[in-house]
Design an enzyme around this catalytic site. Structure first.
Site, mmCIF file in Angstrom:
data_model
loop_
_atom_site.group_PDB
_atom_site.id
_atom_site.type_symbol
_atom_site.label_atom_id
_atom_site.label_comp_id
_atom_site.label_asym_id
_atom_site.label_seq_id
_atom_site.Cartn_x
_atom_site.Cartn_y
_atom_site.Cartn_z
ATOM 1 N N THR A 177 13.870 6.805 -3.659
ATOM 2 C CA THR A 177 13.625 5.957 -2.501
ATOM 3 C C THR A 177 14.681 4.859 -2.384
ATOM 4 O O THR A 177 15.277 4.452 -3.387
ATOM 5 C CB THR A 177 12.224 5.314 -2.635
ATOM 6 O OG1 THR A 177 12.072 4.303 -1.654
ATOM 7 C CG2 THR A 177 12.027 4.667 -3.997
ATOM 8 N N ASP A 178 14.854 4.343 -1.180
ATOM 9 C CA ASP A 178 15.775 3.211 -0.997
ATOM 10 C C ASP A 178 15.187 1.915 -1.549
ATOM 11 O O ASP A 178 15.896 0.918 -1.698
ATOM 12 C CB ASP A 178 16.155 3.054 0.487
ATOM 13 C CG ASP A 178 14.978 2.741 1.395
ATOM 14 O OD1 ASP A 178 13.818 2.760 0.916
ATOM 15 O OD2 ASP A 178 15.211 2.482 2.596
HETATM 16 P P1 NAD Z 1 2.625 11.775 -1.552
HETATM 17 O O1 NAD Z 1 1.898 10.646 -2.187
HETATM 18 O O2 NAD Z 1 2.221 12.248 -0.198
HETATM 19 O O3 NAD Z 1 2.563 13.072 -2.513
HETATM 20 C C1 NAD Z 1 2.780 12.993 -3.894
HETATM 21 C C2 NAD Z 1 2.393 14.346 -4.491
HETATM 22 O O4 NAD Z 1 2.629 14.295 -5.913
HETATM 23 C C3 NAD Z 1 0.918 14.720 -4.302
HETATM 24 O O5 NAD Z 1 0.802 16.070 -3.908
HETATM 25 C C4 NAD Z 1 0.312 14.493 -5.682
HETATM 26 O O6 NAD Z 1 -0.808 15.334 -5.939
HETATM 27 C C5 NAD Z 1 1.499 14.828 -6.580
HETATM 28 N N1 NAD Z 1 1.379 14.190 -7.905
HETATM 29 C C6 NAD Z 1 1.162 12.874 -8.160
HETATM 30 N N2 NAD Z 1 1.077 12.665 -9.481
HETATM 31 C C7 NAD Z 1 1.288 13.878 -10.076
HETATM 32 C C8 NAD Z 1 1.347 14.305 -11.428
HETATM 33 N N3 NAD Z 1 1.151 13.451 -12.447
HETATM 34 N N4 NAD Z 1 1.585 15.609 -11.683
HETATM 35 C C9 NAD Z 1 1.784 16.501 -10.661
HETATM 36 N N5 NAD Z 1 1.713 16.144 -9.364
HETATM 37 C C10 NAD Z 1 1.470 14.839 -9.073
HETATM 38 O O7 NAD Z 1 4.153 11.373 -1.607
HETATM 39 P P2 NAD Z 1 5.342 11.589 -0.559
HETATM 40 O O8 NAD Z 1 5.308 10.508 0.439
HETATM 41 O O9 NAD Z 1 5.352 12.996 -0.134
HETATM 42 O O10 NAD Z 1 6.591 11.308 -1.524
HETATM 43 C C11 NAD Z 1 7.217 12.353 -2.252
HETATM 44 C C12 NAD Z 1 8.401 11.786 -3.001
HETATM 45 O O11 NAD Z 1 9.318 11.196 -2.086
HETATM 46 C C13 NAD Z 1 8.059 10.706 -4.016
HETATM 47 O O12 NAD Z 1 8.854 10.898 -5.159
HETATM 48 C C14 NAD Z 1 8.436 9.416 -3.305
HETATM 49 O O13 NAD Z 1 8.769 8.399 -4.209
HETATM 50 C C15 NAD Z 1 9.619 9.868 -2.479
HETATM 51 N N6 NAD Z 1 9.872 9.091 -1.248
HETATM 52 C C16 NAD Z 1 8.884 8.916 -0.335
HETATM 53 C C17 NAD Z 1 9.155 8.237 0.848
HETATM 54 C C18 NAD Z 1 8.101 8.030 1.896
HETATM 55 O O14 NAD Z 1 8.363 7.326 2.867
HETATM 56 N N7 NAD Z 1 6.921 8.613 1.774
HETATM 57 C C19 NAD Z 1 10.446 7.740 1.078
HETATM 58 C C20 NAD Z 1 11.441 7.941 0.113
HETATM 59 C C21 NAD Z 1 11.144 8.632 -1.052
HETATM 60 O O1 TDX Z 2 -1.659 -1.709 6.614
HETATM 61 C C1 TDX Z 2 -0.434 -1.934 6.530
HETATM 62 N N1 TDX Z 2 0.105 -2.964 7.247
HETATM 63 C C2 TDX Z 2 1.433 -3.303 7.187
HETATM 64 O O2 TDX Z 2 1.865 -4.255 7.859
HETATM 65 C C3 TDX Z 2 0.461 -1.134 5.707
HETATM 66 C C4 TDX Z 2 -0.087 0.009 4.912
HETATM 67 C C5 TDX Z 2 1.795 -1.479 5.675
HETATM 68 N N2 TDX Z 2 2.260 -2.539 6.378
HETATM 69 C C6 TDX Z 2 3.710 -2.853 6.296
HETATM 70 C C7 TDX Z 2 4.256 -2.969 4.881
HETATM 71 C C8 TDX Z 2 5.680 -2.478 5.033
HETATM 72 O O3 TDX Z 2 6.521 -3.541 5.457
HETATM 73 O O4 TDX Z 2 4.395 -1.748 6.881
HETATM 74 C C9 TDX Z 2 5.604 -1.453 6.165
HETATM 75 C C10 TDX Z 2 5.548 -0.026 5.668
HETATM 76 O O5 TDX Z 2 4.558 0.038 4.673
HETATM 77 P P1 TDX Z 2 4.190 1.420 3.942
HETATM 78 O O6 TDX Z 2 3.905 2.459 4.968
HETATM 79 O O7 TDX Z 2 3.154 1.127 2.902
HETATM 80 O O8 TDX Z 2 5.592 1.820 3.294
HETATM 81 P P2 TDX Z 2 6.571 1.045 2.283
HETATM 82 O O9 TDX Z 2 5.839 0.032 1.509
HETATM 83 O O10 TDX Z 2 7.763 0.598 3.071
HETATM 84 O O11 TDX Z 2 6.963 2.254 1.301
HETATM 85 C C11 TDX Z 2 7.210 3.577 1.843
HETATM 86 O O12 TDX Z 2 8.572 3.838 2.019
HETATM 87 C C12 TDX Z 2 9.354 4.094 0.898
HETATM 88 C C13 TDX Z 2 6.575 4.669 0.993
HETATM 89 O O13 TDX Z 2 5.198 4.379 0.796
HETATM 90 C C14 TDX Z 2 7.283 4.831 -0.300
HETATM 91 O O14 TDX Z 2 6.734 5.912 -1.054
HETATM 92 C C15 TDX Z 2 8.717 5.119 -0.029
HETATM 93 O O15 TDX Z 2 9.444 5.214 -1.205
#
Ligand code: NAD
Ligand code: TDX
Length: 339
Positions: free
Chosen positions: A123-124
């Site tokens: 992640t960033d």
């Molecule tokens: P998510 O929370 O939707 O999914 C995570 C998955 O990992 C789930 O299916 C969960 O069951 C599995 N998991 C968790 N713990 C585990 C374990 N111990 N063993 C096996 N499986 C396990 O997450 P996401 O948003 O899809 O993120 C996926 C990846 O991308 C993560 O590494 C996250 O850090 C990275 N990422 C996410 C975002 C974002 O905005 N969501 C941005 C940048 C990077």
């Molecule tokens: O209820 C809320 N109200 C609110 O104002 C929530 C859930 C979030 N926020 C704000 C917090 C952050 O500034 O919105 C922004 C985005 O929040 P999230 O959706 O929780 O994302 P963030 O904390 O930025 O992290 C996400 O992006 C990078 C993902 O959850 C991470 O897994 C990823 O690595």
């Protein structure tokens, strides 16, 4: 090609598996996932009968099972993680276990089984928080500030150490905030959209002026595909769509597209240690790999809102934990079940 995807039942991982099996139907894809609250096989229902797809229920901390599943695997794409910043503030235990020790465990199995590529999804947020100026890029020093981002930073360092020490053929991507279908409704966009569908207010943290850089999950996954196939071993790629928005701007856009006014906003207490601004410049991926984002935020948010409108049974069941009960009944707590 035999590919092992960890965390493939989550938001980005499930979209990734669908993308890969659509583009390369002859690849064998194993989805290795613990099915935590965020992991959901319903996300992959449309491809669960694909002849080259298989699922293994397993924790990435289970080294024995991982070693078994890793036999003959060419490429590992490691998505599995605890991912919600607010949860990491309430308790960091699972974040350290899964994100740090779990990544170590997946890499060890990859090393022992001589995989040809280990791609680590990061992640960033590892770069910390920006002021009004500047951008994150591949040379930005690490400065994680939440337990979540610290655990991801630790895992990035371990992955790089395995490249330098053991020659493990790694690549890393550090991506901006994703959005799109199948995102667990605890994160900003799906939480706000599903609240509004139910006529509830949306909780905006602090002054609502924190900035995130948004990328559609499909653009992220296309980049990961390109890195796996054409990225240079040992390298890191920063990914983002250069769509910076304040949380208030996102909220206003969602409200407007869903036909609500600002009376639906509820300003609530700020997140502890809330990072002010993220912004990423993905020039290396653009120049080296020829990748560029294809979905504008305006198009992507419209598609995402429609997806949540069209799939209320999905987010209601996910939110209630109903799937967890279903899979527990079907598979018990046993690991290693394959379907
Ligand atoms: P998510 O929370 O939707 O999914 C995570 C998955 O990992 C789930 O299916 C969960 O069951 C599995 N998991 C968790 N713990 C585990 C374990 N111990 N063993 C096996 N499986 C396990 O997450 P996401 O948003 O899809 O993120 C996926 C990846 O991308 C993560 O590494 C996250 O850090 C990275 N990422 C996410 C975002 C974002 O905005 N969501 C941005 C940048 C990077
Ligand atoms: O209820 C809320 N109200 C609110 O104002 C929530 C859930 C979030 N926020 C704000 C917090 C952050 O500034 O919105 C922004 C985005 O929040 P999230 O959706 O929780 O994302 P963030 O904390 O930025 O992290 C996400 O992006 C990078 C993902 O959850 C991470 O897994 C990823 O690595």
């Amino acid at each position: 090609m035999k590919m092992l995807v960890t965390g493939g039942a989550g938001f980005i991982g499930s979209n990734f598996i669908r993308y890969i099996l659509t583009k390369y139907p002859s690849y064998a894809v194993i989805n290795y996932d613990k099915l935590t609250y965020a992991g959901n096989l319903e996300n992959l229902r449309d491809i669960e009968n694909h002849p080259n797809y298989s699922f293994v229920k397993g924790d990435i901390l289970n080294t024995e099972l991982l070693n078994h599943v890793m036999k003959g695997v060419d490429v590992v794409v490691h998505f599995a993680a605890e991912t919600h910043v607010d949860r990491s503030i309430m308790g960091a235990d699972a974040f350290v276990q899964t994100n740090v020790i779990g990544t170590f465990s997946v890499m060890e199995a990859a090393r022992q089984n001589n995989v040809k590529r280990f791609h680590h999804i990061s992640t960033d947020e590892v770069f910390g928080s920006l002021g009004a100026e500047g951008h994150f890029h591949e040379e930005t020093p690490y400065d994680p500030r939440s337990p979540y981002s610290a655990s991801k930073a630790a895992s990035d360092h371990l992955v790089r150490a395995y490249y330098h020490t053991h020659g493990l053929p790694i690549t890393i991507s550090n991506c901006a905030n994703n959005y799109g279908p199948n995102m667990f409704p605890e994160k900003l966009i799906p939480l706000f959209v599903t609240n509004l569908i139910e006529g509830k207010k949306v909780p905006l943290y602090g002054d609502g002026l924190n900035i995130r850089d948004w990328i559609h999950v499909e653009d992220h996954n296309r980049a990961v595909d390109m890195i796996i196939h054409a990225g240079k071993v040992g390298q890191t790629y920063c990914l983002g769509a250069m769509e910076e928005k304040t949380n208030r701007e996102i909220t206003d856009l969602i409200l407007q597209k869903m036909g609500f006014g600002e009376e639906m906003i509820e300003y609530v207490e700020d997140r502890k240690g809330h990072d002010r601004r993220y912004a990423i410049r993905p020039y290396k991926a653009m120049v080296e790999l020829g990748w560029k984002p294809q979905i504008t935020f305006d198009q992507g948010i419209e598609q995402t809102i429609n997806w949540y409108r069209d799939n209320p049974e999905w987010w209601k069941r996910v939110r209630s934990g109903e799937y967890q009960d279903y899979y527990k009944k079907q598979y018990g707590e046993k690991q290693g079940m394959t379907i």
